[in-house]
Motif scaffolding. Structure first.
Motif, PDB file in Angstrom:
ATOM      1  N   LYS A 122      21.200  -2.702  42.833  1.00 13.44           N
ATOM      2  CA  LYS A 122      21.130  -1.684  41.375  1.00 13.44           C
ATOM      3  C   LYS A 122      22.459  -0.640  41.542  1.00 13.44           C
ATOM      4  N   GLN A 138      19.859  -7.937  34.732  1.00 10.22           N
ATOM      5  CA  GLN A 138      19.414  -7.099  33.709  1.00 10.22           C
ATOM      6  C   GLN A 138      20.566  -6.382  33.282  1.00 10.22           C
ATOM      7  N   LYS A 139      21.025  -6.385  32.006  1.00 12.00           N
ATOM      8  CA  LYS A 139      22.383  -5.906  31.597  1.00 12.00           C
ATOM      9  C   LYS A 139      22.201  -5.052  30.280  1.00 12.00           C
ATOM     10  N   TYR A 184      17.630 -13.130  38.347  1.00 15.06           N
ATOM     11  CA  TYR A 184      18.040 -12.767  37.267  1.00 15.06           C
ATOM     12  C   TYR A 184      18.844 -11.446  37.227  1.00 15.06           C
ATOM     13  N   TYR A 219      18.026  -8.863  40.037  1.00  9.52           N
ATOM     14  CA  TYR A 219      16.367  -9.232  40.438  1.00  9.52           C
ATOM     15  C   TYR A 219      16.337 -10.485  41.230  1.00  9.52           C
ATOM     16  N   GLU A 239      13.928 -10.472  27.275  1.00  3.51           N
ATOM     17  CA  GLU A 239      12.829 -10.053  28.122  1.00  3.51           C
ATOM     18  C   GLU A 239      12.709 -10.832  29.755  1.00  3.51           C
ATOM     19  N   ALA A 240      12.492 -10.295  30.710  1.00  4.39           N
ATOM     20  CA  ALA A 240      12.368 -11.289  32.042  1.00  4.39           C
ATOM     21  C   ALA A 240      11.752 -12.243  32.250  1.00  4.39           C
ATOM     22  N   ALA A 245      18.291  -3.763  26.544  1.00  7.86           N
ATOM     23  CA  ALA A 245      18.806  -4.784  27.714  1.00  7.86           C
ATOM     24  C   ALA A 245      18.673  -6.334  27.567  1.00  7.86           C
ATOM     25  N   THR A 269      19.719 -16.784  28.611  1.00  9.70           N
ATOM     26  CA  THR A 269      19.552 -15.081  28.422  1.00  9.70           C
ATOM     27  C   THR A 269      18.617 -14.884  27.299  1.00  9.70           C
ATOM     28  N   TYR A 297      18.309 -10.047  29.703  1.00 10.99           N
ATOM     29  CA  TYR A 297      17.997 -10.533  30.956  1.00 10.99           C
ATOM     30  C   TYR A 297      18.774 -12.060  31.255  1.00 10.99           C
ATOM     31  N   GLN A 298      19.585 -12.216  32.181  1.00 10.93           N
ATOM     32  CA  GLN A 298      20.475 -13.624  32.132  1.00 10.93           C
ATOM     33  C   GLN A 298      20.390 -13.990  33.599  1.00 10.93           C
TER      34      GLN A 298
END
Length: 407
Positions: A332, A309-310, A307, A323, A297-298, A343, A294, A345-346
């Protein structure tokens, strides 16, 4: 027994929400060993979060802002009011192919309480299964009482505490979750809707003028409270936090629970893991086994992995985006309430699937497992079933264990 008869016997429950089916006439069957493994993962990861919280209290405001905490909350985040970091928290797990991976930790205001601590036993009985949560309500009562005692002792007052439970009065899920906690505590207390509490300069009062000592706000998030204003424009939510800080009232869950609520904490834990700092090797093994990569950033996922985005303080799947590894979104959520907020990114792992029984017939669903943790002790567990992202349209699915090994 049909669905109507099953749920009709349960007082103060909401088998349907917004005129849609919520509680399923169905039961997910786990072995006792599988239940024990989920609880052990919960216990181990909770120790990681509690250790992370000790570090969070030492960090500068600039770092806390990066983790998504609202600016208005910063003056209150380092207050360690009670020995407990949180009283009632819920870990949400992906349990798949023998692997148990954490999606997120709802440390501050988790719901799903009435369902798992009370309703689960009715469903498992109807399906001829054991209730893995059979002892959970007694555990909940013990921890609620310990928390109320600690909150009362913090105020250093004589006499008997005035205990008030509060929630929005027009939300049936919030209200009856809160009333269930009040009933479970089983001490003299009062339920007062949020909009009827009187937040004065020297304390919080009931409509009849009684001073509140312990205020239990199980379903009222701090990130909403800090923005609350009275009809005259006063920042009434901030005043409540100031009264708590000045020991004019004690809030439960304590503010330390909110400190663990940001999904940015998972990014912090993962960074500490990758840089081999703060956690010892046994703790690193827990992180390696049960947490997903986690970040804030992505970039680490691009070209490597799908991944998700939360939002740091999102709820019920709101504003979540999935994504592919090339950075192109493939799912989405319709609701994007928190789209402008910080957010995380996980790494994305798809939830397991099952054919679930609904009022409209069999339905292919994804499901996640929620397991409560009461002041460090793993407790009641159950499932939410629905789409690829668990959201406010997901169903409640009970969990039972076989009455005989090998069933």
């Amino acid at each position: 027994m049909n669905r109507h008869d099953l749920f009709g016997q349960i007082p103060y429950f909401w088998p349907d929400l917004n005129d849609e089916e919520y509680a399923l006439y169905d039961c997910l069957v786990y072995t006792q060993d599988e239940v024990d493994r989920i609880r052990e993962a919960t216990r181990a990861v909770d120790a990681i979060f509690r250790k992370a919280n000790r570090l969070l209290r030492t960090l500068p405001d600039e770092t806390l802002r990066l983790l998504g905490y609202p600016e208005a909350s910063l003056p209150f985040l380092r207050d360690k009011a009670l020995p407990q970091e949180t009283i009632i928290g819920r870990y949400d797990w992906i349990v798949k192919d023998g692997v148990i991976k954490l999606m997120e930790f709802n440390a501050d205001t988790p719901t799903f309480i009435k369902e798992l601590f009370d309703v689960n036993r009715y469903v498992t009985t109807a399906f001829g299964l054991n209730d893995p949560n059979a002892n959970a309500t007694a555990e909940l009562k013990t921890e609620l009482r310990k928390a109320v005692i600690a909150a009362w002792q913090r105020l250093n007052r004589d006499g008997t505490p005035k205990i008030v439970f509060t929630s929005h009065d027009d939300n049936i899920e919030d209200k009856w979750t809160t009333r269930f906690l009040q009933e479970t505590l089983d001490l003299p207390s009062e339920f007062v809707p949020l909009d009827r509490l009187l937040v004065d300069v020297d304390g919080v009062y009931t409509p009849s003028g009684e001073r509140v000592d312990v205020l239990y706000r199980q379903t009222y998030p701090i990130e909403h409270l800090v923005d609350d204003r009275a009809p005259n424009g006063d920042l009434i939510g901030i005043r409540l936090l100031e009264l708590n800080q000045a020991k004019h009232v004690s809030l439960l869950n304590p503010l330390s629970a909110f400190l663990m609520q940001s999904k940015g904490v998972q990014a912090l834990i993962w960074e500490l893991y990758e840089t081999d700092t703060y956690f010892d090797e046994a703790e690193r093994q827990v992180i390696r086994t049960h947490l997903l990569p986690t970040y804030l950033e992505a970039d680490p996922f691009l070209g490597q992995s799908a991944y998700v985005q939360k939002p740091a303080f999102g709820r019920e799947g709101d504003s979540v985006i999935l994504y592919a590894e090339d950075g192109v979104p493939f799912h989405k959520e319709v609701l994007q309430t928190y789209a402008a907020e910080t957010a995380v990114y996980q790494q994305f792992i798809e939830l397991p699937t099952r054919t679930t029984n609904t009022v409209n017939g069999p339905l292919a669903t994804h499901y996640m497992i929620g397991c409560f943790c009461l002041n460090g002790h793993p407790s009641a567990l159950g499932a939410r079933a629905g789409s690829m992202i668990t959201n406010n349209q997901s169903y409640y699915l009970a969990i039972g264990t076989p009455t005989h090994e090998g069933d």
